[in-house]
Motif scaffolding. Structure first.
Motif, PDB file in Angstrom:
ATOM      1  N   THR A  36     -27.387 -21.218   7.679  1.00  0.00           N
ATOM      2  CA  THR A  36     -28.019 -22.271   6.870  1.00  0.00           C
ATOM      3  C   THR A  36     -27.515 -22.118   5.439  1.00  0.00           C
ATOM      4  N   GLN A  37     -27.550 -23.206   4.700  1.00  0.00           N
ATOM      5  CA  GLN A  37     -27.207 -23.161   3.277  1.00  0.00           C
ATOM      6  C   GLN A  37     -28.366 -23.778   2.495  1.00  0.00           C
ATOM      7  N   THR A  38     -28.627 -23.187   1.325  1.00  0.00           N
ATOM      8  CA  THR A  38     -29.699 -23.742   0.498  1.00  0.00           C
ATOM      9  C   THR A  38     -29.143 -24.615  -0.625  1.00  0.00           C
ATOM     10  N   GLY A  39     -27.831 -24.478  -0.885  1.00  0.00           N
ATOM     11  CA  GLY A  39     -27.223 -25.287  -1.957  1.00  0.00           C
ATOM     12  C   GLY A  39     -25.858 -25.802  -1.525  1.00  0.00           C
ATOM     13  N   GLY A  40     -25.742 -26.216  -0.262  1.00  0.00           N
ATOM     14  CA  GLY A  40     -24.459 -26.747   0.224  1.00  0.00           C
ATOM     15  C   GLY A  40     -24.115 -28.021  -0.541  1.00  0.00           C
ATOM     16  N   TYR A  41     -22.817 -28.218  -0.774  1.00  0.00           N
ATOM     17  CA  TYR A  41     -22.418 -29.424  -1.504  1.00  0.00           C
ATOM     18  C   TYR A  41     -21.172 -30.039  -0.876  1.00  0.00           C
ATOM     19  N   GLY A  42     -21.008 -31.332  -1.163  1.00  0.00           N
ATOM     20  CA  GLY A  42     -19.867 -32.057  -0.636  1.00  0.00           C
ATOM     21  C   GLY A  42     -19.054 -32.676  -1.752  1.00  0.00           C
ATOM     22  N   ARG A  43     -18.293 -33.683  -1.418  1.00  0.00           N
ATOM     23  CA  ARG A  43     -17.461 -34.354  -2.420  1.00  0.00           C
ATOM     24  C   ARG A  43     -18.362 -35.082  -3.419  1.00  0.00           C
ATOM     25  N   GLN A  44     -17.782 -35.331  -4.600  1.00  0.00           N
ATOM     26  CA  GLN A  44     -18.517 -36.001  -5.687  1.00  0.00           C
ATOM     27  C   GLN A  44     -19.832 -35.280  -6.020  1.00  0.00           C
ATOM     28  N   ALA A  47     -25.152 -33.347  -2.428  1.00  0.00           N
ATOM     29  CA  ALA A  47     -25.733 -32.231  -1.667  1.00  0.00           C
ATOM     30  C   ALA A  47     -25.337 -32.368  -0.195  1.00  0.00           C
ATOM     31  N   TRP A  48     -25.123 -31.235   0.465  1.00  0.00           N
ATOM     32  CA  TRP A  48     -24.861 -31.229   1.916  1.00  0.00           C
ATOM     33  C   TRP A  48     -26.014 -30.472   2.549  1.00  0.00           C
ATOM     34  N   VAL A  49     -26.987 -31.233   3.028  1.00  0.00           N
ATOM     35  CA  VAL A  49     -28.199 -30.625   3.585  1.00  0.00           C
ATOM     36  C   VAL A  49     -27.806 -29.805   4.815  1.00  0.00           C
ATOM     37  N   LEU A  55     -22.390 -26.287  11.861  1.00  0.00           N
ATOM     38  CA  LEU A  55     -21.312 -25.424  11.364  1.00  0.00           C
ATOM     39  C   LEU A  55     -21.137 -25.606   9.864  1.00  0.00           C
ATOM     40  N   TYR A  56     -21.220 -24.495   9.146  1.00  0.00           N
ATOM     41  CA  TYR A  56     -20.947 -24.469   7.699  1.00  0.00           C
ATOM     42  C   TYR A  56     -19.920 -23.372   7.481  1.00  0.00           C
ATOM     43  N   LEU A  57     -18.707 -23.769   7.198  1.00  0.00           N
ATOM     44  CA  LEU A  57     -17.601 -22.811   7.187  1.00  0.00           C
ATOM     45  C   LEU A  57     -16.691 -23.095   6.013  1.00  0.00           C
ATOM     46  N   ASN A  98     -11.101 -37.884   4.377  1.00  0.00           N
ATOM     47  CA  ASN A  98     -11.542 -36.662   5.066  1.00  0.00           C
ATOM     48  C   ASN A  98     -12.916 -36.746   5.737  1.00  0.00           C
ATOM     49  N   ASP A  99     -13.191 -37.847   6.401  1.00  0.00           N
ATOM     50  CA  ASP A  99     -14.431 -37.935   7.168  1.00  0.00           C
ATOM     51  C   ASP A  99     -14.129 -38.058   8.658  1.00  0.00           C
ATOM     52  N   VAL A 100     -15.033 -37.498   9.458  1.00  0.00           N
ATOM     53  CA  VAL A 100     -14.946 -37.657  10.906  1.00  0.00           C
ATOM     54  C   VAL A 100     -16.201 -38.405  11.336  1.00  0.00           C
ATOM     55  N   ALA A 109     -18.763 -35.093  10.555  1.00  0.00           N
ATOM     56  CA  ALA A 109     -18.242 -33.917   9.851  1.00  0.00           C
ATOM     57  C   ALA A 109     -17.692 -34.309   8.499  1.00  0.00           C
ATOM     58  N   GLY A 110     -17.726 -33.375   7.574  1.00  0.00           N
ATOM     59  CA  GLY A 110     -17.159 -33.600   6.248  1.00  0.00           C
ATOM     60  C   GLY A 110     -16.248 -32.443   5.874  1.00  0.00           C
ATOM     61  N   ILE A 111     -15.251 -32.754   5.084  1.00  0.00           N
ATOM     62  CA  ILE A 111     -14.244 -31.763   4.687  1.00  0.00           C
ATOM     63  C   ILE A 111     -14.146 -31.777   3.164  1.00  0.00           C
ATOM     64  N   LEU A 112     -14.090 -30.599   2.579  1.00  0.00           N
ATOM     65  CA  LEU A 112     -14.045 -30.473   1.114  1.00  0.00           C
ATOM     66  C   LEU A 112     -12.886 -29.554   0.745  1.00  0.00           C
ATOM     67  N   LEU A 113     -12.031 -30.009  -0.157  1.00  0.00           N
ATOM     68  CA  LEU A 113     -10.918 -29.175  -0.627  1.00  0.00           C
ATOM     69  C   LEU A 113     -11.151 -28.830  -2.092  1.00  0.00           C
ATOM     70  N   LEU A 128     -11.183 -24.329   1.658  1.00  0.00           N
ATOM     71  CA  LEU A 128     -11.354 -25.448   2.585  1.00  0.00           C
ATOM     72  C   LEU A 128     -12.753 -25.363   3.179  1.00  0.00           C
ATOM     73  N   GLY A 129     -13.609 -26.326   2.863  1.00  0.00           N
ATOM     74  CA  GLY A 129     -14.976 -26.309   3.375  1.00  0.00           C
ATOM     75  C   GLY A 129     -15.147 -27.348   4.480  1.00  0.00           C
ATOM     76  N   VAL A 130     -15.783 -26.924   5.556  1.00  0.00           N
ATOM     77  CA  VAL A 130     -15.989 -27.828   6.689  1.00  0.00           C
ATOM     78  C   VAL A 130     -17.452 -27.771   7.111  1.00  0.00           C
ATOM     79  N   GLY A 131     -18.072 -28.939   7.194  1.00  0.00           N
ATOM     80  CA  GLY A 131     -19.429 -29.028   7.720  1.00  0.00           C
ATOM     81  C   GLY A 131     -19.405 -29.942   8.932  1.00  0.00           C
ATOM     82  N   VAL A 132     -19.908 -29.452  10.070  1.00  0.00           N
ATOM     83  CA  VAL A 132     -19.937 -30.274  11.285  1.00  0.00           C
ATOM     84  C   VAL A 132     -21.376 -30.352  11.785  1.00  0.00           C
TER      85      VAL A 132
HETATM   86  C1  BTN Z   1     -18.168 -34.114   2.269  1.00  0.00           C
HETATM   87  O1  BTN Z   1     -18.078 -34.876   3.226  1.00  0.00           O
HETATM   88  O2  BTN Z   1     -18.568 -34.512   1.166  1.00  0.00           O
HETATM   89  C2  BTN Z   1     -17.736 -32.682   2.454  1.00  0.00           C
HETATM   90  C3  BTN Z   1     -18.865 -31.811   2.921  1.00  0.00           C
HETATM   91  C4  BTN Z   1     -18.490 -30.349   3.031  1.00  0.00           C
HETATM   92  C5  BTN Z   1     -19.658 -29.480   3.401  1.00  0.00           C
HETATM   93  C6  BTN Z   1     -19.233 -28.068   3.699  1.00  0.00           C
HETATM   94  S1  BTN Z   1     -20.442 -27.142   4.575  1.00  0.00           S
HETATM   95  C7  BTN Z   1     -19.525 -25.678   4.356  1.00  0.00           C
HETATM   96  C8  BTN Z   1     -18.996 -25.726   2.927  1.00  0.00           C
HETATM   97  N1  BTN Z   1     -19.982 -25.203   2.001  1.00  0.00           N
HETATM   98  C9  BTN Z   1     -20.408 -26.150   1.144  1.00  0.00           C
HETATM   99  O3  BTN Z   1     -21.261 -25.970   0.232  1.00  0.00           O
HETATM  100  N2  BTN Z   1     -19.800 -27.316   1.404  1.00  0.00           N
HETATM  101  C10 BTN Z   1     -18.872 -27.194   2.513  1.00  0.00           C
END
Ligand code: BTN
Length: 241
Positions: A36-44, A47-49, A55-57, A98-100, A109-113, A128-132
């Motif tokens: 689990t992540q408490t402060g996951g983030y995505g593009r822009q 927040a990535w809940v 999968l948080y990798l 980068n969206d699936v 899924a989301g991908i963050l570079l 390279l961050g991947v959330g599925v």
């Molecule tokens: C997006 O679509 O905006 C990208 C989302 C990326 C989320 C993943 S989860 C694992 C890694 N840790 C983070 O805090 N973000 C990425």
């Protein structure tokens, strides 16, 4: 690639942890996974809940390439993710960059570079961050794999399959360049002619998907017939919202 994945029950963000390791000089192939992540983030900066079951990798790569070519890694990763997902759900597609997405357009899924580039303009590392969304999707715009398949799903089997495919595509990209990645990406993408609107800062551009150029930039056909090359931007479907 020999992956060295450190797993944690909970972290603020695997991406933040991986970047600390990258600055500390960790080797290519280092990875951080959290259940689990408490402060996951995505593009822009969104927040990535991150509830349990998904999968948080984050993976550390040090490709020998120009920073200019790094966005191609979103395509490399997208192809590896979608191939892994197809084993469970056949009708999924990629949205540039980068969206699936599931067939109804919900996000699987989301991908963050994120990169570090030195004063001379050389790439130090790529995080390279991947959330599925495997067990659950945190909101209405998301879809979970488990809701779309009857097949048995294991989070870490999925992770291992993804890592295997990513190794293959990463090597292919390094040895053969962008062409095979571009072809594989297009094979899984929304069809040519799909109406797209692109947000570029404050402005907006409407057009139709015309494919990718040879380095992975989006080609957008405007109503006038003019083809515009888009290197980065936020893409939405449809033109009338
Ligand atoms: C997006 O679509 O905006 C990208 C989302 C990326 C989320 C993943 S989860 C694992 C890694 N840790 C983070 O805090 N973000 C990425």
């Amino acid at each position: 690639m020999i992956w060295d994945i450190q797993t944690h029950d909970t972290l603020a963000s695997t991406q933040a942890r991986l970047k600390e390791l990258a600055f500390g000089g960790s080797r290519e192939g280092t990875g951080v996974q959290a259940y689990t992540q408490t402060g996951g983030y995505g593009r822009q900066g969104r927040a990535w809940v991150s509830p349990p079951g998904n999968l948080y990798l984050s993976l550390l790569l040090r490709p020998d390439c120009k920073p200019h070519d790094i966005p191609q890694m979103a395509l490399v990763t997208g192809v590896a993710v979608i191939e892994s997902i197809r084993a469970y759900v056949p009708s999924v597609f990629l949205k540039w960059p980068n969206d699936v997405l599931a067939s109804d357009g919900r996000k699987l899924a989301g991908i963050l570079l994120e990169t570090d580039i030195d004063a001379a303009g050389r790439l130090n590392w790529l995080a390279l961050g991947v959330g599925v969304n495997i067990a659950s999707a945190p909101d209405q715009i998301g879809a979970a794999l488990a809701d779309l398949t009857e097949k048995h799903l294991s989070l870490n089997d999925f992770r291992d399959e993804f890592l295997k495919r990513l190794s293959l595509w990463y090597r292919r990209w390094q040895t053969e360049g962008a062409a095979p990645v571009r072809a594989a990406w297009l094979y899984s993408a929304h069809p040519q002619g799909t109406p797209l609107k692109i947000k570029l800062g404050e402005s907006r551009l409407d057009g139709y998907f015309e494919g990718l150029d040879e380095t992975g930039n989006l080609l957008l056909r405007l109503e006038s017939g003019e083809i515009r090359m888009i290197a980065s931007g936020e893409v939405h479907f449809g033109m009338n919202e």
